[in-house]
Motif scaffolding. Structure first.
Motif, mmCIF file in Angstrom:
data_model
loop_
_atom_site.group_PDB
_atom_site.id
_atom_site.type_symbol
_atom_site.label_atom_id
_atom_site.label_comp_id
_atom_site.label_asym_id
_atom_site.label_seq_id
_atom_site.Cartn_x
_atom_site.Cartn_y
_atom_site.Cartn_z
ATOM 1 N N LYS A 76 9.187 -2.236 6.299
ATOM 2 C CA LYS A 76 8.708 -3.368 5.505
ATOM 3 C C LYS A 76 7.307 -3.087 4.991
ATOM 4 O O LYS A 76 6.521 -2.405 5.646
ATOM 5 C CB LYS A 76 8.692 -4.630 6.367
ATOM 6 C CG LYS A 76 10.066 -5.092 6.804
ATOM 7 C CD LYS A 76 9.962 -6.348 7.643
ATOM 8 C CE LYS A 76 11.341 -6.816 8.088
ATOM 9 N NZ LYS A 76 11.260 -8.035 8.914
ATOM 10 N N PRO A 77 6.971 -3.604 3.811
ATOM 11 C CA PRO A 77 5.619 -3.380 3.286
ATOM 12 C C PRO A 77 4.567 -4.014 4.189
ATOM 13 O O PRO A 77 4.778 -5.095 4.736
ATOM 14 C CB PRO A 77 5.654 -4.063 1.905
ATOM 15 C CG PRO A 77 6.793 -5.019 1.979
ATOM 16 C CD PRO A 77 7.786 -4.415 2.905
ATOM 17 N N ARG A 78 3.472 -3.320 4.358
ATOM 18 C CA ARG A 78 2.369 -3.822 5.173
ATOM 19 C C ARG A 78 1.094 -3.843 4.341
ATOM 20 O O ARG A 78 1.037 -3.239 3.268
ATOM 21 C CB ARG A 78 2.178 -2.937 6.407
ATOM 22 C CG ARG A 78 3.389 -2.921 7.330
ATOM 23 C CD ARG A 78 3.143 -2.016 8.509
ATOM 24 N NE ARG A 78 4.325 -1.931 9.386
ATOM 25 C CZ ARG A 78 4.409 -1.138 10.440
ATOM 26 N NH1 ARG A 78 3.387 -0.355 10.760
ATOM 27 N NH2 ARG A 78 5.511 -1.120 11.170
ATOM 28 N N GLU A 79 0.118 -4.506 4.864
ATOM 29 C CA GLU A 79 -1.163 -4.609 4.157
ATOM 30 C C GLU A 79 -2.275 -4.025 5.007
ATOM 31 O O GLU A 79 -2.235 -4.100 6.242
ATOM 32 C CB GLU A 79 -1.483 -6.070 3.837
ATOM 33 C CG GLU A 79 -0.529 -6.706 2.849
ATOM 34 C CD GLU A 79 -0.938 -8.134 2.513
ATOM 35 O OE1 GLU A 79 -1.843 -8.665 3.211
ATOM 36 O OE2 GLU A 79 -0.369 -8.698 1.574
ATOM 37 N N LYS A 80 -3.253 -3.449 4.327
ATOM 38 C CA LYS A 80 -4.438 -2.974 5.036
ATOM 39 C C LYS A 80 -5.644 -3.086 4.101
ATOM 40 O O LYS A 80 -5.498 -3.084 2.878
ATOM 41 C CB LYS A 80 -4.258 -1.529 5.492
ATOM 42 C CG LYS A 80 -4.173 -0.511 4.379
ATOM 43 C CD LYS A 80 -4.059 0.896 4.968
ATOM 44 C CE LYS A 80 -3.988 1.927 3.853
ATOM 45 N NZ LYS A 80 -3.869 3.303 4.383
ATOM 46 N N LYS A 81 -6.818 -3.185 4.703
ATOM 47 C CA LYS A 81 -8.044 -3.308 3.932
ATOM 48 C C LYS A 81 -8.691 -1.948 3.761
ATOM 49 O O LYS A 81 -8.744 -1.150 4.703
ATOM 50 C CB LYS A 81 -9.023 -4.257 4.614
ATOM 51 C CG LYS A 81 -8.676 -5.720 4.454
ATOM 52 C CD LYS A 81 -9.799 -6.602 4.985
ATOM 53 C CE LYS A 81 -9.471 -8.077 4.762
ATOM 54 N NZ LYS A 81 -10.567 -8.950 5.246
ATOM 55 N N THR A 82 -9.191 -1.700 2.559
ATOM 56 C CA THR A 82 -9.919 -0.463 2.311
ATOM 57 C C THR A 82 -11.371 -0.654 2.726
ATOM 58 O O THR A 82 -11.792 -1.758 3.104
ATOM 59 C CB THR A 82 -9.851 -0.075 0.822
ATOM 60 O OG1 THR A 82 -10.566 -1.078 0.070
ATOM 61 C CG2 THR A 82 -8.408 -0.022 0.349
ATOM 62 N N ASP A 83 -12.148 0.415 2.660
ATOM 63 C CA ASP A 83 -13.577 0.336 2.992
ATOM 64 C C ASP A 83 -14.318 -0.617 2.059
ATOM 65 O O ASP A 83 -15.355 -1.177 2.430
ATOM 66 C CB ASP A 83 -14.209 1.729 2.917
ATOM 67 C CG ASP A 83 -13.645 2.658 3.986
ATOM 68 O OD1 ASP A 83 -13.116 2.136 4.993
ATOM 69 O OD2 ASP A 83 -13.718 3.890 3.813
ATOM 70 N N ARG A 84 -13.788 -0.776 0.867
ATOM 71 C CA ARG A 84 -14.437 -1.663 -0.108
ATOM 72 C C ARG A 84 -14.011 -3.112 0.068
ATOM 73 O O ARG A 84 -14.473 -3.998 -0.635
ATOM 74 C CB ARG A 84 -14.094 -1.203 -1.523
ATOM 75 C CG ARG A 84 -14.629 0.178 -1.858
ATOM 76 C CD ARG A 84 -14.067 0.679 -3.169
ATOM 77 N NE ARG A 84 -14.280 -0.287 -4.249
ATOM 78 C CZ ARG A 84 -13.824 -0.112 -5.491
ATOM 79 N NH1 ARG A 84 -13.098 0.951 -5.785
ATOM 80 N NH2 ARG A 84 -14.052 -1.025 -6.423
#
Length: 263
Positions: A76-84
């Motif tokens: 399933k698609p997941r989300e993550k935060k980038t350094d920005r």
């Protein structure tokens, strides 16, 4: 429906399933279901029984066959935060190999310094010590049994190119281990006597047997073969490590220097 028609139909079916999976992934509606559909299809058509990651196969002593391609399973698609601080979506990918794509590897056994450990098997003398997947005779009595052992451990190029093997022995005619020390061309290979005795001294051998193959199929020893045998025997006497035999393998037969009174 003949066999070729069946294969074509299955290929079309697999293509359609793949297209459906890609469309669902693009629409961000995908979950594990479509992957199982695809894997179940492969089970059905390829007679595969298990799918595991490379790491899982590796832990069980398997390696992936050369050229084997992994099946890609995504979750399933997941989300993550980038350094920005941006939020991005990604699909976790798993690469799976079937039981048809792997082979049983030789099990490794550690070595302590110069000593080697053996237990109803013949190991290849290297930096590490390897157990064969099927047991190999360790105690031999005569050239015919040595021939059996050599054919167990010889590489697949016996009829293609010359190789030179050494079997390290103890006083009880146990094979401590073997090594393919030299590899040559179609008709010859160069043997360095120093490397032979370097190996034998490292494993505390009291005797040794050497062997090479004749891809041409002839069992007749050449003059260089006889000279090498004499030289190895003479060197062995200096170290009190006796040359017990020299075998020539060709096709399904062998020639023993010991059996023919040349040692």
């Amino acid at each position: 429906m003949n066999k070729n028609t069946t294969i074509i139909e299955r290929r079309k079916e697999l293509i359609e399933v793949s297209k459906m999976a890609k469309a669902m992934r693009a629409a961000e509606e995908i979950d594990g279901t479509i992957n199982y559909m695809l894997l179940n299809y492969i089970y059905k058509t390829e007679n595969a029984n298990e799918f595991k990651t490379f790491e899982e196969w590796q832990k069980e002593g398997f390696g992936v066959r050369k050229g084997a391609k992994a099946f890609v399973a995504w979750g399933k698609p997941r989300e993550k935060k980038t350094d920005r601080g941006d939020v991005v979506k990604y699909y976790p990918i798993t690469y799976l190999f079937s039981d048809l794509q792997v082979y049983k590897r030789k099990r490794e056994i550690g070595v302590k310094e110069a000593g080697i450990k053996y237990e109803n098997f013949v190991g290849e003398i290297k930096v590490s010590y390897k157990r064969h997947s099927s047991p190999v005779r360790t105690r031999v009595n005569g050239a015919s049994q040595v021939n059996e052992v050599l054919r167990e451990v010889w590489n697949d190029d016996l009829d293609y190119r010359e190789s030179f093997y050494v079997l390290a022995m103890n006083n009880q005619c146990d094979i401590l281990g073997y090594a393919e020390l030299f590899k040559g061309g179609v008709s010859s290979t160069i043997v360095d006597e120093r490397m032979v005795f370097q190996l034998l001294l490292n494993v505390n051998a009291t005797g040794f047997i050497v062997a090479h193959n004749h891809p041409s199929g002839t069992l007749r020893p050449s003059n260089p073969d006889r000279e090498l045998t004499k030289k190895l025997s003479a060197c062995g006497k200096l170290f009190n490590i006796g040359l017990m035999d020299h075998l020539i393998l060709a096709g399904d037969s062998y020639y023993s220097f010991a059996e023919n009174g040349e040692i």
